[in-house]
Scaffold this active site. Structure first.
Site, mmCIF file in Angstrom:
data_model
loop_
_atom_site.group_PDB
_atom_site.id
_atom_site.type_symbol
_atom_site.label_atom_id
_atom_site.label_comp_id
_atom_site.label_asym_id
_atom_site.label_seq_id
_atom_site.Cartn_x
_atom_site.Cartn_y
_atom_site.Cartn_z
ATOM 1 N N ASP A 35 0.762 -1.024 -0.082
ATOM 2 C CA ASP A 35 -0.218 -0.090 0.171
ATOM 3 C C ASP A 35 1.289 1.484 -0.002
ATOM 4 O O ASP A 35 1.930 1.008 1.022
ATOM 5 C CB ASP A 35 -0.661 -0.132 1.547
ATOM 6 N N ILE A 36 0.755 2.165 -0.891
ATOM 7 C CA ILE A 36 1.427 3.437 -0.847
ATOM 8 C C ILE A 36 1.186 4.032 0.075
ATOM 9 O O ILE A 36 2.318 5.132 0.931
ATOM 10 C CB ILE A 36 0.914 4.461 -2.279
ATOM 11 N N ASN A 91 -12.808 -3.200 2.618
ATOM 12 C CA ASN A 91 -13.698 -1.885 2.727
ATOM 13 C C ASN A 91 -14.644 -1.969 1.680
ATOM 14 O O ASN A 91 -14.364 -1.444 0.773
ATOM 15 C CB ASN A 91 -12.567 -0.914 2.725
ATOM 16 N N GLY A 97 -14.903 3.565 3.415
ATOM 17 C CA GLY A 97 -14.204 3.863 3.216
ATOM 18 C C GLY A 97 -13.151 3.400 2.515
ATOM 19 O O GLY A 97 -12.082 3.619 1.962
ATOM 20 N N GLN A 98 -13.836 2.456 1.346
ATOM 21 C CA GLN A 98 -13.461 1.880 -0.531
ATOM 22 C C GLN A 98 -13.361 3.019 -0.544
ATOM 23 O O GLN A 98 -14.396 3.922 -1.308
ATOM 24 C CB GLN A 98 -14.938 1.207 -0.706
ATOM 25 N N SER A 99 -12.091 3.486 -1.277
ATOM 26 C CA SER A 99 -12.005 4.839 -2.740
ATOM 27 C C SER A 99 -11.099 4.117 -3.763
ATOM 28 O O SER A 99 -11.349 5.163 -4.279
ATOM 29 C CB SER A 99 -10.968 5.331 -1.446
ATOM 30 N N HIS A 104 -10.021 -5.717 -3.395
ATOM 31 C CA HIS A 104 -8.984 -5.413 -2.951
ATOM 32 C C HIS A 104 -8.682 -6.184 -0.632
ATOM 33 O O HIS A 104 -9.611 -5.037 -0.525
ATOM 34 C CB HIS A 104 -7.829 -3.564 -2.973
ATOM 35 N N HIS A 106 -7.188 -5.861 2.578
ATOM 36 C CA HIS A 106 -5.590 -5.557 3.067
ATOM 37 C C HIS A 106 -5.305 -6.291 4.152
ATOM 38 O O HIS A 106 -6.157 -6.843 4.295
ATOM 39 C CB HIS A 106 -6.553 -4.152 3.910
#
Ligand code: 5GP
Ligand code: ZN
Length: 118
Positions: A35-36, A91, A97-99, A104, A106
Site C-alpha cells: 500500500d502506498i 472496505n 472508506g472504500q476509495s 482489494h 488489505h
C-alpha cells in the site's frame, strides 16, 4: 461480452504495469503489492486480476477469486512471519472508506492490532 479489465481503474493499471507498484506476490489469479500509504509495518493490498468493483459487486462466479485473495494474504503473512496476529480487511462502499473501486483485501500486520477498528 463481459468486461474484466477497466481502462481507467487504478488497480487495473497497476496490473498492466502502467502505474508502478512494489509487487510482493503474484499468481495466476491475484496480484499483491505494498500500500502506498501503509498503516502498519506490513500493509499489502491483494487484488484479483479480474476487475471486480468491490465485494458487493462480486457474484457467485467470483467465489473462488474472493477466496484466492484471502489465501494469498495468508501466504504473504506466512512468508513474513506475522502469523501471531494479522488482519485481512475489505472496505465495502464509500461509507466504510472504500476509495478504489477494484476489490482489494488489505493485509495488515507487524504491530498490535486493536479491536474494534475505527
Ligand atoms: P480503500 O480505501 O479503497 O479500502 O483502499 C485503497 C488503498 O489503496 C488505500 O489504502 C490507499 O493508500 C491505496 N492506494 C491508493 N492509491 C494507490 C497507488 O497508486 N498505489 C498503491 N500501491 N496504493 C494505493
Ligand atoms: Zn480494476
Amino acid at each position: 461480452m463481459e468486461i474484466h479489465v477497466m481502462a481507467d481503474c487504478l488497480f487495473c493499471r497497476i496490473i498492466r504495469g502502467e502505474v508502478p507498484s512494489k509487487k510482493v506476490y503474484e499468481d495466476e489469479h491475484t496480484l499483491a503489492f505494498d500500500d502506498i500509504n501503509p498503516q502498519a509495518p506490513t500493509h499489502v493490498l491483494v487484488i484479483p486480476k479480474k476487475h471486480i468493483a468491490g465485494l458487493k459487486e462480486a457474484g457467485s462466479d467470483d467465489a473462488e477469486l474472493v477466496g484466492y485473495c484471502h489465501l494469498a494474504a495468508a501466504e504473504i503473512a506466512r512468508q513474513r512471519s506475522i502469523e501471531n496476529g494479522y488482519r485481512t480487511v475489505l472496505n465495502v462502499g464509500p461509507g466504510a472508506g472504500q476509495s478504489v473501486f477494484h476489490m482489494h483485501v488489505h493485509l495488515l500486520g507487524g504491530r498490535a492490532l486493536h479491536w474494534p477498528p475505527g
